[in-house]
Scaffold this motif. Structure first.
Motif, mmCIF file in Angstrom:
data_model
loop_
_atom_site.group_PDB
_atom_site.id
_atom_site.type_symbol
_atom_site.label_atom_id
_atom_site.label_comp_id
_atom_site.label_asym_id
_atom_site.label_seq_id
_atom_site.Cartn_x
_atom_site.Cartn_y
_atom_site.Cartn_z
ATOM 1 N N CYS A 1 9.260 -3.840 -7.380
ATOM 2 C CA CYS A 1 8.619 -2.958 -8.665
ATOM 3 C C CYS A 1 7.361 -2.512 -9.321
ATOM 4 C CB CYS A 1 10.059 -3.645 -9.571
ATOM 5 S SG CYS A 1 10.245 -2.288 -11.476
ATOM 6 N N SER A 2 7.502 -1.641 -9.881
ATOM 7 C CA SER A 2 6.065 -1.444 -10.459
ATOM 8 C C SER A 2 5.727 -2.074 -11.713
ATOM 9 C CB SER A 2 5.656 0.134 -10.417
ATOM 10 O OG SER A 2 4.665 0.644 -11.490
ATOM 11 N N GLY A 3 4.741 -3.154 -11.830
ATOM 12 C CA GLY A 3 4.686 -3.930 -13.353
ATOM 13 C C GLY A 3 5.310 -5.049 -13.025
ATOM 14 N N ALA A 4 5.805 -5.013 -12.225
ATOM 15 C CA ALA A 4 6.633 -6.745 -11.871
ATOM 16 C C ALA A 4 5.700 -7.858 -12.044
ATOM 17 C CB ALA A 4 7.211 -6.836 -10.905
ATOM 18 N N GLN A 5 6.557 -8.852 -12.677
ATOM 19 C CA GLN A 5 5.421 -10.400 -13.067
ATOM 20 C C GLN A 5 6.471 -11.323 -11.787
ATOM 21 O OE1 GLN A 5 4.180 -10.991 -16.952
ATOM 22 N NE2 GLN A 5 3.701 -8.037 -17.303
ATOM 23 N N PRO A 6 5.891 -12.380 -12.313
ATOM 24 C CA PRO A 6 6.507 -13.425 -11.658
ATOM 25 C C PRO A 6 8.420 -13.430 -12.651
ATOM 26 C CG PRO A 6 4.397 -14.074 -11.840
ATOM 27 C CD PRO A 6 4.658 -12.491 -12.826
ATOM 28 N N ALA A 7 8.114 -13.652 -14.081
ATOM 29 C CA ALA A 7 9.518 -13.714 -14.600
ATOM 30 C C ALA A 7 10.078 -13.315 -14.229
ATOM 31 C CB ALA A 7 9.013 -13.041 -16.436
ATOM 32 N N ASP A 8 10.171 -11.818 -13.332
ATOM 33 C CA ASP A 8 11.250 -10.876 -12.821
ATOM 34 C C ASP A 8 11.752 -11.493 -11.859
ATOM 35 O OD1 ASP A 8 10.462 -9.518 -15.047
ATOM 36 O OD2 ASP A 8 8.549 -7.543 -14.076
ATOM 37 N N ILE A 9 11.525 -12.043 -11.665
ATOM 38 C CA ILE A 9 12.032 -12.718 -10.062
ATOM 39 C C ILE A 9 12.930 -13.251 -9.644
ATOM 40 C CG2 ILE A 9 11.873 -14.517 -8.022
ATOM 41 C CD1 ILE A 9 9.655 -12.122 -7.616
ATOM 42 N N ALA A 10 13.450 -13.812 -11.428
ATOM 43 C CA ALA A 10 14.670 -14.671 -11.694
ATOM 44 C C ALA A 10 15.178 -13.700 -12.873
ATOM 45 C CB ALA A 10 14.017 -16.450 -11.713
ATOM 46 N N ALA A 11 14.857 -13.676 -13.714
ATOM 47 C CA ALA A 11 15.259 -12.967 -14.647
ATOM 48 C C ALA A 11 15.063 -11.218 -14.722
ATOM 49 C CB ALA A 11 15.025 -12.885 -16.349
ATOM 50 N N PRO A 12 16.139 -10.130 -15.923
ATOM 51 C CA PRO A 12 15.846 -9.008 -15.757
ATOM 52 C C PRO A 12 14.341 -9.295 -15.509
ATOM 53 C CG PRO A 12 18.349 -10.061 -16.248
ATOM 54 C CD PRO A 12 17.558 -11.464 -16.526
ATOM 55 N N SER A 13 13.850 -7.857 -15.302
ATOM 56 C CA SER A 13 12.586 -7.053 -15.884
ATOM 57 C C SER A 13 12.741 -7.030 -17.361
ATOM 58 C CB SER A 13 12.208 -5.890 -14.775
ATOM 59 O OG SER A 13 11.519 -5.180 -15.686
ATOM 60 N N GLY A 14 13.927 -6.288 -17.281
ATOM 61 C CA GLY A 14 14.035 -5.253 -19.223
ATOM 62 C C GLY A 14 15.071 -7.183 -20.456
ATOM 63 N N ALA A 15 14.886 -8.448 -19.921
ATOM 64 C CA ALA A 15 14.238 -9.835 -20.149
ATOM 65 C C ALA A 15 12.795 -9.360 -21.229
ATOM 66 C CB ALA A 15 15.139 -10.499 -20.224
ATOM 67 N N ARG A 16 11.852 -9.186 -20.608
ATOM 68 C CA ARG A 16 10.796 -9.166 -21.431
ATOM 69 C C ARG A 16 9.927 -8.143 -21.654
ATOM 70 N NH1 ARG A 16 7.272 -7.347 -18.120
ATOM 71 N NH2 ARG A 16 7.718 -6.885 -16.239
ATOM 72 N N ALA A 17 9.026 -8.093 -22.896
ATOM 73 C CA ALA A 17 8.629 -6.648 -23.421
ATOM 74 C C ALA A 17 7.886 -5.747 -22.246
ATOM 75 C CB ALA A 17 7.628 -7.059 -24.298
ATOM 76 N N GLU A 18 7.960 -4.645 -21.730
ATOM 77 C CA GLU A 18 7.756 -3.769 -21.187
ATOM 78 C C GLU A 18 7.825 -3.878 -19.894
ATOM 79 O OE1 GLU A 18 3.782 -3.590 -21.841
ATOM 80 O OE2 GLU A 18 3.608 -3.045 -23.896
ATOM 81 N N GLY A 19 9.156 -4.676 -19.663
ATOM 82 C CA GLY A 19 9.697 -4.312 -18.748
ATOM 83 C C GLY A 19 10.806 -2.960 -17.920
ATOM 84 N N ARG A 20 11.162 -3.179 -16.983
ATOM 85 C CA ARG A 20 11.696 -1.821 -16.480
ATOM 86 C C ARG A 20 13.660 -2.647 -16.519
ATOM 87 N NH1 ARG A 20 7.306 0.059 -14.055
ATOM 88 N NH2 ARG A 20 6.792 2.103 -15.202
ATOM 89 N N ALA A 21 14.753 -1.117 -16.546
ATOM 90 C CA ALA A 21 15.835 -2.007 -16.744
ATOM 91 C C ALA A 21 16.652 -1.970 -15.424
ATOM 92 C CB ALA A 21 16.890 -0.732 -17.201
ATOM 93 N N VAL A 22 16.236 -3.218 -14.422
ATOM 94 C CA VAL A 22 16.576 -3.657 -13.327
ATOM 95 C C VAL A 22 16.870 -5.122 -13.321
ATOM 96 C CG1 VAL A 22 15.466 -1.750 -11.756
ATOM 97 C CG2 VAL A 22 13.805 -4.301 -12.461
ATOM 98 N N ALA A 23 17.547 -5.669 -12.243
ATOM 99 C CA ALA A 23 18.060 -6.739 -12.662
ATOM 100 C C ALA A 23 17.538 -7.761 -11.802
ATOM 101 C CB ALA A 23 19.296 -7.065 -11.590
ATOM 102 N N SER A 24 17.405 -8.732 -11.981
ATOM 103 C CA SER A 24 16.235 -9.945 -11.040
ATOM 104 C C SER A 24 15.417 -9.110 -9.785
ATOM 105 C CB SER A 24 16.732 -11.151 -11.662
ATOM 106 O OG SER A 24 17.522 -11.517 -10.605
ATOM 107 N N GLN A 25 15.263 -9.767 -9.213
ATOM 108 C CA GLN A 25 14.365 -10.211 -7.963
ATOM 109 C C GLN A 25 15.418 -10.508 -6.694
ATOM 110 O OE1 GLN A 25 10.427 -7.997 -7.351
ATOM 111 N NE2 GLN A 25 10.244 -7.635 -8.377
#
Length: 419
Positions: A104-128
């Protein structure tokens, strides 16, 4: 004698079962072998940002999101920009039956285990990892391409790119008297330095974040991969800009970017896709090299922890040599990266020329990017041709004998050397 015949018969049966594509668990029923799969995880440099042909993306609620319009929230899942032209689809991977792009464009390490939308400016997708588990229920995962580290809690690629481009544009259009009299020094105009982009401490912290996320990927694969055999390829990053611009872009109207106000030169470099000070190119190279070191250091840690794992680095920092933006006359034609492009409002129409624009118009376009980041997020990413090259690099890394680092460099004639 009888025992020997029985053993040989069992071996023949096992061979026939294997040829028929059936797996037999000891003491359990036979089941069809799962189709093999390659999976892409991570951020924009593997999702396909800049390569077009973006596919619908299933959001955290399970709904497939197609293009929602330019004025939609940037958190929309579609703006993960998973491209049909991404390198995971372009690569020749013999034996792989299906490809899945979970990056996902803009993904950060936190998005691997947590939904991207759980952090500021994340996208509304499930964890990778949850998306990876879903793939593993129906496929045998044999290849995992990971691009991770350019975005983290310390810095993001988008912020770094925006910083340097904005400084150049401000310098090109704003005279020193306007800068001090009206703006009161609030808009930086000096070239970027290495410490502006990422300090050593920030890179070290980002490396720790990235390593922890990669460790979770390996843990999950160990739990869900059907046969326990898989290759994990950690891709580094390509710099969209060269170490030096072609001479054509050094001056315009006898003005360089080292003097006060140079609108014609600013417009020329924007049109070519490289609105940046020449003095910022060196720090940009340092930043790119730091990202490469981040990935290599993470691999070294994981290799030491798990010597039996097939985890290798695909170093693509030289994959665009000779074909970066403004490296040759006529840019962005022939370049393997997308030029910087913004919109004058969320219109869908990209501005390709700033010639004749005044400061107010440029500020309006810059504010559009801030408010609707999706209108400029393709800037300075591999384009479709660039992803085709990265696909060749991926194919080379996949076919290479197991080793820590596989290099992919572009030669002067456009061919690639895999080493």
């Amino acid at each position: 004698m009888v025992m020997g015949l029985l053993q040989r018969a069992a071996a023949v049966v096992a061979l026939l079962v294997s040829v028929a594509g059936v797996q037999v668990a000891q003491g359990g029923p036979a089941r069809a072998a799962l189709p093999t799969a390659a999976v892409a995880l991570g951020d924009s440099f593997v999702s396909g940002e800049g390569a077009g042909s973006y596919q619908p993306v299933v959001d955290a609620s399970g709904t497939a999101q197609s293009f929602p319009g330019w004025s939609a929230a940037n958190s929309n899942a579609y703006f993960c920009h998973r491209s049909a032209n991404a390198s995971v689809f372009a690569a020749a991977l013999p034996g792989i039956q299906q490809r899945f792009n979970l990056a996902c464009s803009g993904a950060q390490p936190a998005d691997i285990a947590a939904p991207s939308g759980a952090r500021a400016e994340g996208r509304a997708v499930a964890s990778q990892l949850d998306q990876l588990r879903a793939v593993a229920r129906t496929h045998d995962i044999d290849v995992v391409l990971v691009g991770l580290g350019s975005n983290n809690t310390q810095f993001t690629f988008g912020d770094v790119a925006t910083l340097c481009a904005n400084r150049f544009i401000a310098d090109a259009w704003t005279g020193w008297w306007e800068f001090w009299a009206y703006l009161k020094g609030e808009v930086p105009q000096r070239p970027c330095t290495a410490s502006d982009l990422a300090t050593g401490a920030e890179v070290e912290a980002a490396t720790a974040e990235t390593t922890a996320a990669l460790r979770l990927i390996l843990d999950t694969l160990a739990q869900v991969d059907a046969d326990g055999s898989h290759q994990v390829i950690l891709q580094t990053y390509t710099n969209p800009l060269p170490p030096e611009l072609a001479a054509q872009y050094h001056e315009e109207d006898n003005r360089s970017d080292t003097r006060d106000k140079f609108r014609a030169l600013g417009a020329e470099r924007y049109a070519a896709g490289c609105p940046i000070h020449r003095a910022s190119l060196g720090p940009g190279q340092v930043f790119s090299e730091s990202l490469g070191s981040l990935v290599r250091n993470a691999q070294a840690v994981l290799a030491a922890e798990r010597p039996a794992a097939d985890v290798r680095v695909l170093d693509v920092q030289r994959a665009f040599d000779g074909a970066r933006l403004c490296e040759n006359p006529g840019s962005p034609g022939g370049a393997l990266a997308t030029p910087v492009r913004v919109q004058d409002g969320p219109s869908g129409t990209f501005i390709t020329s700033l010639s004749g624009w005044d400061k107010i118009g440029i500020q309006r376009a810059a504010n559009t990017c801030v408010t609707y980041f999706q209108t400029c997020q393709e800037s300075w990413h591999p384009n479709a041709a660039g992803h085709a090259v990265l696909g060749q690099c991926l194919a080379g890394a996949f076919a290479a004998a197991p080793r820590a680092v596989v290099g992919c460099a572009r030669n002067a004639d456009g061919t690639l050397t895999i080493s």
